[in-house]
Design an enzyme around this catalytic site. Structure first.
Site, PDB file in Angstrom:
ATOM      1  N   GLY A   1       9.070   3.498  -0.574  1.00 23.18           N
ATOM      2  CA  GLY A   1       9.714   4.915  -0.281  1.00 23.18           C
ATOM      3  C   GLY A   1      10.090   4.906   1.284  1.00 23.18           C
ATOM      4  O   GLY A   1      10.681   5.822   1.519  1.00 23.18           O
TER       5      GLY A   1
ATOM      6  N   CYS B   1       5.479  -5.500   1.767  1.00 22.57           N
ATOM      7  CA  CYS B   1       5.490  -4.247   1.421  1.00 22.57           C
ATOM      8  C   CYS B   1       5.001  -3.255   2.598  1.00 22.57           C
ATOM      9  O   CYS B   1       5.524  -3.277   3.605  1.00 22.57           O
ATOM     10  CB  CYS B   1       4.959  -3.752   0.259  1.00 22.57           C
ATOM     11  SG  CYS B   1       5.560  -2.270  -0.656  1.00 22.57           S
TER      12      CYS B   1
ATOM     13  N   GLU C   1       4.376 -11.516  -5.722  1.00 21.71           N
ATOM     14  CA  GLU C   1       3.378 -11.965  -6.704  1.00 21.71           C
ATOM     15  C   GLU C   1       4.166 -11.717  -7.926  1.00 21.71           C
ATOM     16  O   GLU C   1       3.448 -12.288  -8.918  1.00 21.71           O
ATOM     17  CB  GLU C   1       2.238 -11.150  -6.536  1.00 21.71           C
ATOM     18  CG  GLU C   1       2.065  -9.785  -7.047  1.00 21.71           C
ATOM     19  CD  GLU C   1       2.912  -8.702  -6.234  1.00 21.71           C
ATOM     20  OE1 GLU C   1       3.483  -7.722  -6.735  1.00 21.71           O
ATOM     21  OE2 GLU C   1       3.232  -8.984  -5.107  1.00 21.71           O
TER      22      GLU C   1
ATOM     23  N   GLN D   1       6.146  -3.169   6.918  1.00 16.31           N
ATOM     24  CA  GLN D   1       6.403  -1.878   7.882  1.00 16.31           C
ATOM     25  C   GLN D   1       5.100  -1.961   8.951  1.00 16.31           C
ATOM     26  O   GLN D   1       5.625  -1.721  10.038  1.00 16.31           O
ATOM     27  CB  GLN D   1       6.153  -0.747   6.813  1.00 16.31           C
ATOM     28  CG  GLN D   1       7.144  -0.663   5.921  1.00 16.31           C
ATOM     29  CD  GLN D   1       6.607   0.437   4.759  1.00 16.31           C
ATOM     30  OE1 GLN D   1       5.733   0.926   4.853  1.00 16.31           O
ATOM     31  NE2 GLN D   1       7.646   0.515   3.835  1.00 16.31           N
TER      32      GLN D   1
ATOM     33  N   GLY E   1       1.699   5.610   0.943  1.00 14.90           N
ATOM     34  CA  GLY E   1       1.999   6.303   1.889  1.00 14.90           C
ATOM     35  C   GLY E   1       2.940   6.047   3.020  1.00 14.90           C
ATOM     36  O   GLY E   1       3.697   5.152   2.970  1.00 14.90           O
TER      37      GLY E   1
ATOM     38  N   HIS F   1       7.715  -7.318  -3.449  1.00 20.29           N
ATOM     39  CA  HIS F   1       6.390  -8.062  -4.230  1.00 20.29           C
ATOM     40  C   HIS F   1       6.674  -9.454  -4.449  1.00 20.29           C
ATOM     41  O   HIS F   1       6.854  -9.480  -5.675  1.00 20.29           O
ATOM     42  CB  HIS F   1       6.042  -6.747  -5.210  1.00 20.29           C
ATOM     43  CG  HIS F   1       5.359  -5.718  -4.816  1.00 20.29           C
ATOM     44  ND1 HIS F   1       4.114  -5.238  -4.914  1.00 20.29           N
ATOM     45  CD2 HIS F   1       6.188  -4.815  -3.825  1.00 20.29           C
ATOM     46  CE1 HIS F   1       3.771  -4.106  -4.394  1.00 20.29           C
ATOM     47  NE2 HIS F   1       5.178  -3.641  -3.802  1.00 20.29           N
TER      48      HIS F   1
ATOM     49  N   GLY G   1       0.812  -1.167  -0.017  1.00 16.90           N
ATOM     50  CA  GLY G   1      -0.019  -0.003   0.037  1.00 16.90           C
ATOM     51  C   GLY G   1       0.960   1.305   0.005  1.00 16.90           C
ATOM     52  O   GLY G   1       1.802   1.228   0.280  1.00 16.90           O
TER      53      GLY G   1
END
Length: 384
Positions: free
Chosen positions: A308, A264, A356, A268, A238, A354, A236
């Site tokens: 990021g 991902c 997938e 976090q 942000g 990732h 996701g």
């Protein structure tokens, strides 16, 4: 973002960075203006999956590969129901797409979905600038949105930063849905959608998992209402520091010792639930060619990334957490960034990339098998 009708290859456009540097080119896709965080993506292919990845919400993606659009746009490879990038930057767009699955050009699709882009700029110089200065706020302007550079810089500088941005609820599903198992159903998984890509539940379904995709606002009661064998937390966009709700939910899952897998943004979230901090990377990892070592096996994988932010966890020791011992399981070989975590005393692990592989190499597909093995082991233990 504001857009007008179809762009034309001869329409002037400019990319403006928050530090004042500008790059002039031609409109690509829709004509108008758009703002976002400028990041560079190093994949030589897979642009359709990249553009439709919800993790790229509010980002202007710079393609480092010089030629983009050669294979056009098809109806099979979207990772969500729309393009999520704020803008797209390419050097040499294909004049005529050529692929047996292509239904239209990339330029046409960008225009149809109102995505403002720019072409014909020196993307290598731009990438070097972002590597040296870091990802930063940017804007793309074309047509009637053009104005004196000083004014455009001010408009870019007025935009919000990515640090502190809470975006995962914007991109997540609002209603729960089910992806049925392919063949015999073996397990049930509750997947928390924080910006999930379409191929992720598909990879689980291929392994006999019935996947219940739940909104980002799901509660522990919602999760356990589906009687899951495991819980999955997706990728996701942000700043993970804003994701207090998902952290609280993951904490509840860990307290019940349910098998858990995160990727991902989910990595976090696990880091935060274990008591680690997160931080903003200088320019992040974006692309489908990032080398990562699985420290549990020593194997090096080429992997697909888009992050990021990263977890601040020690690489050189096992950490004590309120859920038992935890260690860094995967590390990026380019910069030693934490790329995976695992608990040693209960069934939970995550990776920052990732697996997938949409788009990207399939080196990390084994992680879905690891998740099924984890659920199988716990189920057998409950029967014993």
């Amino acid at each position: 973002m504001t857009t007008s009708t179809r762009g034309a290859a001869k329409t002037p456009a400019v990319l403006v960075l928050e530090d004042g540097r500008t790059f002039r080119g031609r409109a690509y896709g829709a004509v108008g203006e758009t703002f976002g965080e400028a990041v560079f993506s190093t994949g030589m292919t897979g642009y359709q999956e990249t553009l439709t990845d919800p993790s790229y919400d509010r980002q202007i993606v710079v393609a480092t590969a010089p030629q983009i659009g050669n294979t056009g746009w098809n109806d099979e490879d979207d990772e969500s129901g729309r393009i999520w990038v704020s803008g797209y930057v390419v050097r040499d767009p294909a004049r005529v797409p050529s692929n047996w699955r292509s239904r239209r050009s990339l330029d046409d699709e960008l225009t149809t979905q109102g995505v403002v882009g720019i072409s014909g700029i020196d993307t290598r110089a731009l990438t070097r600038h972002l590597r040296e200065r870091g990802s930063m706020r940017a804007g793309i302007f074309s047509g009637e949105a053009l104005a004196p550079d000083a004014e455009l810089v001010q408009r870019v500088q007025a935009q919000p930063h990515m640090k502190g941005a809470s975006l995962y609820e914007e991109v997540a599903t609002k209603e729960a849905y089910v992806v049925p198992a392919v063949g015999e159903k073996k397990f049930t998984v509750a997947a928390i959608d924080l910006g999930i890509k379409g191929m992720t539940p598909q990879r689980m379904a291929e392994r006999g998992i019935e996947v219940h995709v739940l909104p980002a606002t799901a509660t522990a009661e919602d999760v356990y209402a589906v009687d899951p064998d495991g819980v999955f937390f997706s990728n996701g966009p942000g700043d993970p520091a804003t994701a207090d709700g998902p952290v609280a939910l993951m904490t509840a899952v860990l307290e019940r010792r349910t098998p858990l897998f995160g990727i991902c943004f989910g990595n976090q979230i696990l880091g935060r639930a274990l008591g680690f901090g997160t931080y903003k990377l200088k320019y992040g990892h974006h692309g489908i060619n990032q080398p990562v070592q699985d420290r549990t096996t020593g194997k090096v994988e080429v992997t697909a990334h888009n992050h990021g932010f990263a977890v601040d966890a020690p690489l050189d020791k096992v950490s004590e957490t309120k859920f038992g011992r935890a260690e860094v399981s995967h590390v990026c070989l380019n910069d030693d960034v934490v790329e995976g975590l695992q608990l040693l005393d209960q069934p939970a692990f995550s990776v920052q990339y990732h697996p997938e592989a949409a788009a990207g190499p399939h080196d990390a597909a084994y992680l879905f098998d690891r998740f099924t093995s984890l659920m199988s082991t716990v189920r057998e233990g409950q029967r014993a």
